[in-house]
Scaffold this motif. Structure first.
Motif, PDB file in Angstrom:
ATOM      1  N   TYR A  26      -2.087   5.479  -7.336  1.00  0.00           N
ATOM      2  CA  TYR A  26      -2.306   5.962  -5.974  1.00  0.00           C
ATOM      3  C   TYR A  26      -2.363   7.482  -5.975  1.00  0.00           C
ATOM      4  O   TYR A  26      -1.641   8.134  -6.740  1.00  0.00           O
ATOM      5  N   GLN A  67       0.834  -1.182   0.000  1.00  0.00           N
ATOM      6  CA  GLN A  67       0.000   0.000   0.000  1.00  0.00           C
ATOM      7  C   GLN A  67       0.876   1.242   0.000  1.00  0.00           C
ATOM      8  O   GLN A  67       1.839   1.332   0.756  1.00  0.00           O
ATOM      9  N   GLN A  83       1.049   5.317   0.406  1.00  0.00           N
ATOM     10  CA  GLN A  83       0.359   6.496   0.926  1.00  0.00           C
ATOM     11  C   GLN A  83       1.096   7.753   0.456  1.00  0.00           C
ATOM     12  O   GLN A  83       2.322   7.820   0.519  1.00  0.00           O
ATOM     13  N   VAL A 118       1.002  11.998   0.805  1.00  0.00           N
ATOM     14  CA  VAL A 118       0.487  13.095   1.621  1.00  0.00           C
ATOM     15  C   VAL A 118       1.031  14.411   1.072  1.00  0.00           C
ATOM     16  O   VAL A 118       2.245  14.637   1.084  1.00  0.00           O
ATOM     17  N   GLY A 125      -2.872  11.167  -3.430  1.00  0.00           N
ATOM     18  CA  GLY A 125      -2.936  11.809  -2.130  1.00  0.00           C
ATOM     19  C   GLY A 125      -4.328  12.348  -1.859  1.00  0.00           C
ATOM     20  O   GLY A 125      -5.219  12.267  -2.709  1.00  0.00           O
ATOM     21  N   GLN A 126      -4.498  12.920  -0.695  1.00  0.00           N
ATOM     22  CA  GLN A 126      -5.812  13.423  -0.291  1.00  0.00           C
ATOM     23  C   GLN A 126      -6.076  14.822  -0.829  1.00  0.00           C
ATOM     24  O   GLN A 126      -7.217  15.297  -0.784  1.00  0.00           O
ATOM     25  N   ALA A 176       5.829  10.374   0.088  1.00  0.00           N
ATOM     26  CA  ALA A 176       5.353   9.038  -0.219  1.00  0.00           C
ATOM     27  C   ALA A 176       5.903   8.028   0.767  1.00  0.00           C
ATOM     28  O   ALA A 176       7.093   8.042   1.080  1.00  0.00           O
ATOM     29  N   SER A 177       5.019   7.154   1.222  1.00  0.00           N
ATOM     30  CA  SER A 177       5.460   6.055   2.072  1.00  0.00           C
ATOM     31  C   SER A 177       5.469   4.813   1.211  1.00  0.00           C
ATOM     32  O   SER A 177       4.562   3.999   1.270  1.00  0.00           O
TER      33      SER A 177
END
Length: 125
Positions: free
Chosen positions: A114, A1, A3, A5, A116-117, A24-25
């Protein structure tokens, strides 16, 4: 996964500058092309800029060429978007995205896996 931000959004006057960052993670971040998009109220999510895995190649939509610069810091898993000469038309929610699987053209939102928010950018006149 994976993530993503975003940060750095805010209120700025016309003619001003902002730098957005996307952290990024993701293991292997340095291998992924990354993109920036924005979406104004009632509008579609529009492509702004993209950068390849190495940072050697960057791509821009015409409306931001010469004003926006995309770059990446792979050692820190960060992609930045430097925005200059902002106008009220740049007001939108800004999103970063990672292309991990598809390998398709970087200009289309559907090419990214993917997101971000989002971070709000508001440019006052």
């Amino acid at each position: 996964q994976v993530q993503l931000v975003e940060s750095g959004g805010g209120l700025v006057q016309a003619g001003g500058s902002l730098t957005l960052s996307c952290a990024a993670s993701a293991r292997g971040f340095s291998g992924y092309p990354m993109g920036w998009f924005r979406q104004a109220p009632g509008g579609e999510r529009d492509f702004l800029a993209a950068i390849d895995w190495s940072g050697s190649n960057a791509y821009y939509t015409d409306s931001v060429k010469g004003r926006f610069t995309v770059s990446r810091r792979n050692a820190k898993n960060v992609v930045d978007l430097q925005m200059n000469s902002l106008t009220p038309d740049d007001t939108a929610v800004y999103y970063c995205a990672a292309q991990i699987y598809s390998g398709s053209t970087l200009y289309f939102s559907r090419s990214y896996d993917y997101w971000g928010q989002g971070t709000q950018v508001t440019v006052s006149s």
